[in-house]
Design a protein around this motif. Structure first.
Motif, PDB file in Angstrom:
ATOM      1  N   ARG A  45       3.588   7.218  43.268  1.00 47.02           N
ATOM      2  CA  ARG A  45       4.723   8.111  43.012  1.00 47.02           C
ATOM      3  C   ARG A  45       4.935   9.121  44.126  1.00 47.02           C
ATOM      4  O   ARG A  45       6.019   9.706  44.227  1.00 47.02           O
ATOM      5  CB  ARG A  45       4.521   8.832  41.679  1.00 47.02           C
ATOM      6  N   LEU A  46       3.920   9.338  44.930  1.00 44.77           N
ATOM      7  CA  LEU A  46       4.107  10.238  46.074  1.00 44.77           C
ATOM      8  C   LEU A  46       5.108   9.626  47.041  1.00 44.77           C
ATOM      9  O   LEU A  46       5.213   8.403  47.154  1.00 44.77           O
ATOM     10  CB  LEU A  46       2.769  10.488  46.767  1.00 44.77           C
ATOM     11  N   ARG A  47       5.822  10.485  47.771  1.00 48.09           N
ATOM     12  CA  ARG A  47       6.892   9.999  48.646  1.00 48.09           C
ATOM     13  C   ARG A  47       6.623  10.339  50.109  1.00 48.09           C
ATOM     14  O   ARG A  47       6.012  11.377  50.409  1.00 48.09           O
ATOM     15  CB  ARG A  47       8.238  10.601  48.222  1.00 48.09           C
ATOM     16  N   PRO A  56       9.145   6.176  47.857  1.00 46.95           N
ATOM     17  CA  PRO A  56       7.822   6.354  47.239  1.00 46.95           C
ATOM     18  C   PRO A  56       6.817   5.408  47.894  1.00 46.95           C
ATOM     19  O   PRO A  56       7.175   4.361  48.442  1.00 46.95           O
ATOM     20  CB  PRO A  56       8.071   5.982  45.780  1.00 46.95           C
ATOM     21  N   THR A 107      -3.748  12.935  45.949  1.00 51.41           N
ATOM     22  CA  THR A 107      -4.034  12.229  44.690  1.00 51.41           C
ATOM     23  C   THR A 107      -5.280  12.804  44.034  1.00 51.41           C
ATOM     24  O   THR A 107      -5.318  13.012  42.809  1.00 51.41           O
ATOM     25  CB  THR A 107      -4.226  10.725  44.960  1.00 51.41           C
ATOM     26  N   MET A 139       4.863  15.771  50.822  1.00 54.27           N
ATOM     27  CA  MET A 139       4.891  14.950  49.610  1.00 54.27           C
ATOM     28  C   MET A 139       5.138  15.806  48.373  1.00 54.27           C
ATOM     29  O   MET A 139       5.839  15.390  47.437  1.00 54.27           O
ATOM     30  CB  MET A 139       3.576  14.189  49.470  1.00 54.27           C
ATOM     31  N   ILE A 140       4.566  16.997  48.349  1.00 54.70           N
ATOM     32  CA  ILE A 140       4.799  17.911  47.229  1.00 54.70           C
ATOM     33  C   ILE A 140       6.271  18.300  47.175  1.00 54.70           C
ATOM     34  O   ILE A 140       6.917  18.260  46.118  1.00 54.70           O
ATOM     35  CB  ILE A 140       3.913  19.166  47.362  1.00 54.70           C
ATOM     36  N   ASP A 143       8.933  15.676  45.877  1.00 50.05           N
ATOM     37  CA  ASP A 143       8.919  15.246  44.479  1.00 50.05           C
ATOM     38  C   ASP A 143      10.298  15.501  43.872  1.00 50.05           C
ATOM     39  O   ASP A 143      10.713  16.651  43.712  1.00 50.05           O
ATOM     40  CB  ASP A 143       7.856  16.017  43.708  1.00 50.05           C
ATOM     41  N   GLU A 145      11.413  15.340  40.912  1.00 50.11           N
ATOM     42  CA  GLU A 145      11.429  15.988  39.600  1.00 50.11           C
ATOM     43  C   GLU A 145      11.002  17.446  39.657  1.00 50.11           C
ATOM     44  O   GLU A 145      11.131  18.174  38.666  1.00 50.11           O
ATOM     45  CB  GLU A 145      10.516  15.212  38.639  1.00 50.11           C
ATOM     46  N   TYR A 147       8.086  18.716  39.682  1.00 48.00           N
ATOM     47  CA  TYR A 147       6.827  19.073  39.005  1.00 48.00           C
ATOM     48  C   TYR A 147       5.775  19.537  39.993  1.00 48.00           C
ATOM     49  O   TYR A 147       5.088  20.537  39.774  1.00 48.00           O
ATOM     50  CB  TYR A 147       6.313  17.884  38.194  1.00 48.00           C
ATOM     51  N   LEU A 148       5.634  18.826  41.094  1.00 47.78           N
ATOM     52  CA  LEU A 148       4.598  19.170  42.065  1.00 47.78           C
ATOM     53  C   LEU A 148       4.852  20.533  42.692  1.00 47.78           C
ATOM     54  O   LEU A 148       3.910  21.293  42.934  1.00 47.78           O
ATOM     55  CB  LEU A 148       4.509  18.089  43.153  1.00 47.78           C
ATOM     56  N   GLN A 149       6.137  20.868  42.923  1.00 50.78           N
ATOM     57  CA  GLN A 149       6.434  22.184  43.504  1.00 50.78           C
ATOM     58  C   GLN A 149       6.056  23.317  42.543  1.00 50.78           C
ATOM     59  O   GLN A 149       5.638  24.399  42.970  1.00 50.78           O
ATOM     60  CB  GLN A 149       7.938  22.308  43.833  1.00 50.78           C
TER      61      GLN A 149
END
Length: 570
Positions: A45-47, A56, A107, A139-140, A143, A145, A147-149
């Motif tokens: 899922r990481l981009r 991704p 990860t 990558m963060i 994201d 969506e 969420y990671l931020q």
């Protein structure tokens, strides 16, 4: 070789066939499939932050990297023991090596459930380590969506990513003893280990990192690197040799705790004079990300450019993109004898073998101050074929290791090989050389006159010790240096090319030959220590000194060879 009883056997039988078929280099392991799948799902899922469209990793990464992720995170058992405690991945440039490493570490941070855990990013330089850090940051921020931020706070000024829930962190660390000492990380990424090996303190830093993790049964150390563009040395060589031994099943048990993922051609392909590694049809074997981060058209274009620039650039390119190991460094101003050095080697040519086969032997000696090597070259003449047989050795005072830190790890490698002696006392080198001379004289191999050629400057102590041990003054001869060695330089080139000089295939000498730079002065070719710079060529100059004497077609100084052989049989 039998597999490990617990199933955690990292040997990879048939790895060459796996390379040819594009199969995984990770052997079958008793992984926790649920945990492995969870880690791969996070990784996928990481981009990619620096590619158009930010695809991704499910689309942009190769399966070879997903296999690594599954092994690292699926090898933790119910007792919190991670069985894949170390990874050594050898993969060429343009295969998203650093990006994949960053994704592994991110990860790990995402999967982390415990509080206050640390994950570290090391590189040979701060900028290289920061490359992986900023890929993770990207990558963060990529994201979609958000969420990671929300969960992970990026502290750019200290190069740290903090999990706002667990306070676990992913941070860049300086590759330094003071920084590595005292830390207890749960996971560490070492990027470009082959560059780290040029640091005299590299082995100690990695030792500190391992030492800090020893109390953590669930910790991991991931080394991801390309091949070196010089002959492998230091900590890189030792880690690579261990990984190969584990892959081949030659090291098992507790010593085999590293998972080897080595995208390199079999040795037979690398040393084949027909160079099958240069055929693009074979490149998919060692370019696992082909069709993703790199394509064949670009590789072929870069190969053509490297080939057009000459042999040295071609070898450098092949080492970086195809992981072809360089056995002899070649450069544009190289000594031409270097082109024929590798083909003139003869396995099993020890000093004793040389003595047994020869009817006469001469010795060349060269050395400078305490920060130089004292090199000795023995050339014997085969009594049957009349070919010249060459064996060399060198001594180094500890001063060299302190004053020439950039080559200290390499010198220690030669000492481990038995080709160089690091002196324990100030006169051990002189005593070692004279002991060798006495052995040759006792075998009746040294001519009665002009048997030992040496630079006449700075050798008083050696001459005194030799005289005390029965070496006659007439057997010692001063050899004029500089352009006056021209005939030996050119003569050695010719004998290497026509196969009438055979040498003992010593890594020390391959290094010295690779260091030699030729200067044209009028009609003479000059090879000097000044031109070689910080690299050492003393043993090679000793070879030229010996060539000057053997070119005189000497005769042995007695009938002692038969007696010496008889003493060996007894």
């Amino acid at each position: 070789m039998a597999a490990a009883k617990d199933g955690w056997d990292f040997a990879c039988p048939g790895w060459e066939a796996r390379l040819r078929s594009g199969s995984s280099l990770v052997p079958e392991l008793p992984l926790d499939e649920k945990q492995a799948a969870k880690a791969v799902a996070v990784f996928n899922r990481l981009r990619l932050p620096d590619v158009k469209g930010q695809p991704p990793l499910a689309e942009a990464a190769g399966d070879w990297f997903r296999d690594i992720v599954a092994a690292l995170f699926g090898s933790v058992d119910a007792d919190h023991v991670r069985h894949v405690a170390e990874l050594f991945a050898l993969v060429g440039k343009k295969n998203s090596k650093t990006t994949g490493g960053a994704a592994i570490m991110l990860t790990a941070l995402i999967l982390e459930e415990d509080f206050n855990q640390e994950y570290h990013l090391y590189g040979p330089t701060q900028p290289i380590a920061e490359l992986a850090f900023y890929q993770a940051v990207g990558m963060i921020r990529a994201d979609p969506e958000g969420y990671l931020q929300q969960r992970y706070h990026v502290k750019d000024h200290v190069k740290t990513i903090v999990d706002l829930v667990t306070n676990s962190q992913l941070k860049v660390k300086t590759f330094d003893m003071k920084v590595a000492t005292g830390t207890i990380p749960k996971g560490v990424l070492l990027d470009e280990v082959h560059i780290m090996s040029s640091y005299s303190f590299a082995a100690r830093v990695i030792g500190q990192i391992r030492g800090g993790m020893i109390t953590r049964t669930d910790s991991f150390l991931a080394m991801i690197t390309t091949q070196s563009d010089e002959p492998p040395a230091g900590v890189f060589r030792s880690e690579l040799q261990l990984a190969r031994a584990v892959r081949d099943g030659r090291v098992t048990g507790k010593a085999a705790r590293v998972l080897p993922v080595l995208y390199e051609f079999p040795e037979a392909m690398q040393i084949d004079p027909e160079r099958p590694w240069a055929d693009p049809a074979n490149w998919p074997m060692v370019v696992p990300n082909l069709g993703l981060s790199i394509n064949m058209e670009r590789l072929e274009a870069e190969f053509a450019q490297a080939e057009a620039k000459g042999e040295d650039e071609l070898r450098r390119w092949a080492s970086q993109h195809l992981n072809v190991e360089i056995g002899l460094a070649l450069h544009s101003d190289r000594w031409i004898g270097a082109d024929y050095w590798e083909d003139a080697s003869e396995d099993g040519l020890t000093l004793d073998a040389l003595m047994e086969r020869s009817d006469v032997a001469v010795v060349g000696i060269d050395g400078g101050g305490l920060d130089d090597l004292l090199g000795v070259a023995v050339i014997g003449r085969d009594r049957v074929t009349r070919k010249w047989l060459l064996w060399c050795h060198a001594w180094a005072q500890p001063d060299v290791l302190e004053r020439r830190k950039e080559i200290a790890a390499r010198l220690r490698d030669f000492a481990d090989d038995g080709e160089l002696t690091i002196c324990a006392g100030p006169t051990e080198d002189i005593e070692g050389v004279v002991s060798l001379l006495v052995k040759l004289k006792g075998a009746g191999l040294l001519p009665e006159k002009d048997a030992i050629g040496l630079d006449p400057y700075g050798v008083a102590a050696l001459i005194d010790e030799a005289a005390a041990q029965g070496i006659e003054d007439e057997q010692m001869m001063g050899i004029a240096q500089g352009w006056r060695l021209n005939s030996a330089v050119l003569g050695t080139e010719r004998k290497l090319k026509d196969g009438t000089l055979r040498h003992a295939a010593q890594r020390l000498m391959a290094w010295c030959v690779g260091n030699a730079k030729a200067e044209q002065r009028g009609n003479n070719v000059v090879i000097t220590k000044q031109a070689a710079g910080k690299a050492k060529i003393d043993p090679l100059v000793a070879v030229f000194n010996a060539v000057m004497l053997m070119s005189r077609n000497p005769e042995g100084g007695g009938t002692g060879v038969a007696d010496w052989l008889e003493s060996l049989r007894r």
